[in-house]
Motif scaffolding. Structure first.
Motif, PDB file in Angstrom:
ATOM      1  N   ALA A 187       0.836  -1.197   0.000  1.00  0.00           N
ATOM      2  CA  ALA A 187       0.000   0.000   0.000  1.00  0.00           C
ATOM      3  C   ALA A 187       0.872   1.249   0.000  1.00  0.00           C
ATOM      4  N   GLY A 188       0.513   2.227  -0.825  1.00  0.00           N
ATOM      5  CA  GLY A 188       1.285   3.452  -0.887  1.00  0.00           C
ATOM      6  C   GLY A 188       2.723   3.185  -1.310  1.00  0.00           C
ATOM      7  N   TRP A 189       3.663   3.666  -0.503  1.00  0.00           N
ATOM      8  CA  TRP A 189       5.089   3.464  -0.779  1.00  0.00           C
ATOM      9  C   TRP A 189       5.642   2.238  -0.063  1.00  0.00           C
ATOM     10  N   ALA A 190       4.786   1.437   0.527  1.00  0.00           N
ATOM     11  CA  ALA A 190       5.252   0.282   1.295  1.00  0.00           C
ATOM     12  C   ALA A 190       5.610  -0.889   0.387  1.00  0.00           C
ATOM     13  N   LEU A 191       6.395  -1.795   0.948  1.00  0.00           N
ATOM     14  CA  LEU A 191       6.693  -3.078   0.317  1.00  0.00           C
ATOM     15  C   LEU A 191       6.023  -4.174   1.134  1.00  0.00           C
ATOM     16  N   ALA A 192       5.381  -5.098   0.448  1.00  0.00           N
ATOM     17  CA  ALA A 192       4.783  -6.266   1.101  1.00  0.00           C
ATOM     18  C   ALA A 192       5.786  -7.411   0.998  1.00  0.00           C
ATOM     19  N   GLY A 200      13.717 -21.205  11.419  1.00  0.00           N
ATOM     20  CA  GLY A 200      12.822 -20.937  12.529  1.00  0.00           C
ATOM     21  C   GLY A 200      11.394 -21.245  12.145  1.00  0.00           C
ATOM     22  N   PRO A 201      10.439 -20.922  12.986  1.00  0.00           N
ATOM     23  CA  PRO A 201       9.030 -21.201  12.699  1.00  0.00           C
ATOM     24  C   PRO A 201       8.549 -20.356  11.529  1.00  0.00           C
ATOM     25  N   PRO A 202       7.518 -20.818  10.814  1.00  0.00           N
ATOM     26  CA  PRO A 202       6.992 -20.043   9.675  1.00  0.00           C
ATOM     27  C   PRO A 202       6.451 -18.687  10.136  1.00  0.00           C
ATOM     28  N   LEU A 203       6.558 -17.709   9.259  1.00  0.00           N
ATOM     29  CA  LEU A 203       5.977 -16.395   9.516  1.00  0.00           C
ATOM     30  C   LEU A 203       4.657 -16.331   8.767  1.00  0.00           C
ATOM     31  N   ALA A 204       3.547 -16.308   9.511  1.00  0.00           N
ATOM     32  CA  ALA A 204       2.230 -16.464   8.896  1.00  0.00           C
ATOM     33  C   ALA A 204       1.702 -15.181   8.274  1.00  0.00           C
ATOM     34  N   HIS A 205       2.225 -14.022   8.660  1.00  0.00           N
ATOM     35  CA  HIS A 205       1.670 -12.765   8.161  1.00  0.00           C
ATOM     36  C   HIS A 205       2.653 -12.069   7.234  1.00  0.00           C
ATOM     37  N   THR A 206       2.101 -11.180   6.413  1.00  0.00           N
ATOM     38  CA  THR A 206       2.901 -10.387   5.478  1.00  0.00           C
ATOM     39  C   THR A 206       3.390  -9.116   6.168  1.00  0.00           C
ATOM     40  N   LEU A 207       4.660  -8.804   5.991  1.00  0.00           N
ATOM     41  CA  LEU A 207       5.231  -7.581   6.545  1.00  0.00           C
ATOM     42  C   LEU A 207       4.967  -6.419   5.600  1.00  0.00           C
ATOM     43  N   GLN A 208       4.523  -5.311   6.146  1.00  0.00           N
ATOM     44  CA  GLN A 208       4.332  -4.082   5.377  1.00  0.00           C
ATOM     45  C   GLN A 208       5.431  -3.103   5.781  1.00  0.00           C
ATOM     46  N   LEU A 209       6.401  -2.912   4.896  1.00  0.00           N
ATOM     47  CA  LEU A 209       7.575  -2.108   5.217  1.00  0.00           C
ATOM     48  C   LEU A 209       7.506  -0.757   4.507  1.00  0.00           C
ATOM     49  N   PRO A 210       7.563   0.351   5.239  1.00  0.00           N
ATOM     50  CA  PRO A 210       7.579   1.678   4.606  1.00  0.00           C
ATOM     51  C   PRO A 210       8.890   1.864   3.845  1.00  0.00           C
ATOM     52  N   ALA A 211       8.808   1.982   2.537  1.00  0.00           N
ATOM     53  CA  ALA A 211      10.029   1.979   1.726  1.00  0.00           C
ATOM     54  C   ALA A 211      10.004   3.088   0.687  1.00  0.00           C
ATOM     55  N   LEU A 212       9.778   4.309   1.132  1.00  0.00           N
ATOM     56  CA  LEU A 212       9.878   5.451   0.236  1.00  0.00           C
ATOM     57  C   LEU A 212      11.322   5.568  -0.233  1.00  0.00           C
ATOM     58  N   PRO A 213      11.576   5.594  -1.544  1.00  0.00           N
ATOM     59  CA  PRO A 213      12.961   5.694  -2.019  1.00  0.00           C
ATOM     60  C   PRO A 213      13.691   6.862  -1.391  1.00  0.00           C
ATOM     61  N   ALA A 214      14.908   6.620  -0.965  1.00  0.00           N
ATOM     62  CA  ALA A 214      15.695   7.672  -0.301  1.00  0.00           C
ATOM     63  C   ALA A 214      15.851   8.878  -1.223  1.00  0.00           C
ATOM     64  N   GLY A 215      15.680  10.051  -0.666  1.00  0.00           N
ATOM     65  CA  GLY A 215      15.827  11.282  -1.436  1.00  0.00           C
ATOM     66  C   GLY A 215      14.518  11.837  -1.947  1.00  0.00           C
ATOM     67  N   LEU A 216      13.479  11.016  -2.076  1.00  0.00           N
ATOM     68  CA  LEU A 216      12.214  11.511  -2.601  1.00  0.00           C
ATOM     69  C   LEU A 216      11.442  12.336  -1.583  1.00  0.00           C
ATOM     70  N   SER A 217      11.656  12.071  -0.292  1.00  0.00           N
ATOM     71  CA  SER A 217      10.905  12.797   0.733  1.00  0.00           C
ATOM     72  C   SER A 217      11.158  14.300   0.665  1.00  0.00           C
ATOM     73  N   ALA A 218      12.305  14.694   0.121  1.00  0.00           N
ATOM     74  CA  ALA A 218      12.636  16.120   0.051  1.00  0.00           C
ATOM     75  C   ALA A 218      12.035  16.805  -1.164  1.00  0.00           C
ATOM     76  N   VAL A 219      11.551  16.043  -2.132  1.00  0.00           N
ATOM     77  CA  VAL A 219      11.070  16.653  -3.375  1.00  0.00           C
ATOM     78  C   VAL A 219       9.603  16.359  -3.654  1.00  0.00           C
ATOM     79  N   LEU A 220       9.031  15.326  -3.023  1.00  0.00           N
ATOM     80  CA  LEU A 220       7.639  14.991  -3.284  1.00  0.00           C
ATOM     81  C   LEU A 220       6.696  15.900  -2.490  1.00  0.00           C
ATOM     82  N   PRO A 221       5.595  16.333  -3.093  1.00  0.00           N
ATOM     83  CA  PRO A 221       4.600  17.104  -2.342  1.00  0.00           C
ATOM     84  C   PRO A 221       3.919  16.229  -1.303  1.00  0.00           C
ATOM     85  N   PRO A 222       3.366  16.828  -0.251  1.00  0.00           N
ATOM     86  CA  PRO A 222       2.743  16.033   0.827  1.00  0.00           C
ATOM     87  C   PRO A 222       1.679  15.067   0.342  1.00  0.00           C
ATOM     88  N   ARG A 223       0.927  15.441  -0.679  1.00  0.00           N
ATOM     89  CA  ARG A 223      -0.143  14.554  -1.133  1.00  0.00           C
ATOM     90  C   ARG A 223       0.407  13.261  -1.720  1.00  0.00           C
TER      91      ARG A 223
END
Length: 262
Positions: A187-192, A200-223
């Protein structure tokens, strides 16, 4: 002859108990691992980060679209130690301006142009065997099980991380790699991220990792920083399963029947 007494692992000396792995717990590497930059992912990885002395498979499609967003923080940590990061056969030329915010410098980024599967496999084997770089990231979409076993044997002597990038459909196949992750757009800029194999034991759920490419936070508008795609693209790219093996062929012209007028 009396039967030797076997001490339970809980009574072992601390130096030996640390080397004993129980199947219901996450394994711990012999040496320190490399933090991924994502707290939720580190908590799910044996040793609390990307392990050395073994293969890690990253399964995603299309190739080259998500790998650097996931590995960028770790590549920067490798470069911070003064070591080099070597890329073997990336599907697109590396975009250095996109890697610089992670701390990956031009001096420490080595790109091996290997055009054929044989060349990519050979270059990866030689790099892992030499152990002269901090991390190896190779794209080997056509690697066979026997080749993966050989790479795992070689990687077991390589201190830094060794990542192999392969298609998402490879999740249905067995692999000698002790750690395998399926990476999809979230969802959004996240990685699933699904950890489909780990020590180890199985991981039953999907990880949602916030992964906005580095450097974009300074140039992208808030929306665009707060981009919300609802359930995300991960729902459109389900985890491959063994049952999903049907082959659908589009009929050729010679097999199509002409329309029958009514």
């Amino acid at each position: 002859m009396p039967t030797p007494f076997i001490r339970p692992s809980g009574d072992l000396p601390a130096s030996l108990s640390a080397l004993v792995w129980r199947g219901d717990t996450l394994g711990r590497p012999v040496t320190a691992s490399c933090a991924s930059g994502f707290g939720a992912l580190d908590a799910a990885l044996p040793g609390g980060g990307w392990p050395g002395f073994g293969l890690t498979e990253l399964l995603s499609s299309p190739a080259g679209a998500l790998e650097f967003r996931l590995l960028g923080p770790a590549l920067g940590r490798v470069c911070a130690t003064g070591r080099e990061v070597v890329l073997v056969g990336p599907p697109q030329p590396p975009h250095l301006p996109g890697l610089l915010p992670y701390g990956v410098t031009a001096r420490q980024l080595v790109w091996v142009q290997a055009g054929t599967p044989v060349e990519r496999l050979w270059a990866t084997e030689q790099l892992v065997k030499a152990g002269s770089c901090g991390a190896v990231l190779a794209w080997l979409p056509q690697a066979r099980p026997a080749q993966l076993r050989r790479l795992q044997v070689l990687a077991s002597e390589h201190e830094g991380p060794v990542w192999l990038c392969r298609p998402a459909v490879s999740a249905r196949e067995s692999s000698a790699a002790p750690l395998r992750l399926l990476v999809r757009p979230g969802a959004g800029w996240a990685l699933a991220v699904d950890v489909i194999k780990r020590k180890g034991p199985p991981l039953a759920h999907t990880l949602q990792l916030p992964a906005l490419p580095a450097g974009l936070s300074a140039v992208l508008p808030p929306r665009l920083l707060d981009l919300d795609l609802g359930h995300g693209a991960a729902d459109r790219f389900p985890v491959p399963r063994e049952a999903d093996h049907a082959v659908v062929r589009t009929p050729t012209a010679e097999h199509r029947r002409p329309a029958v007028p009514h």
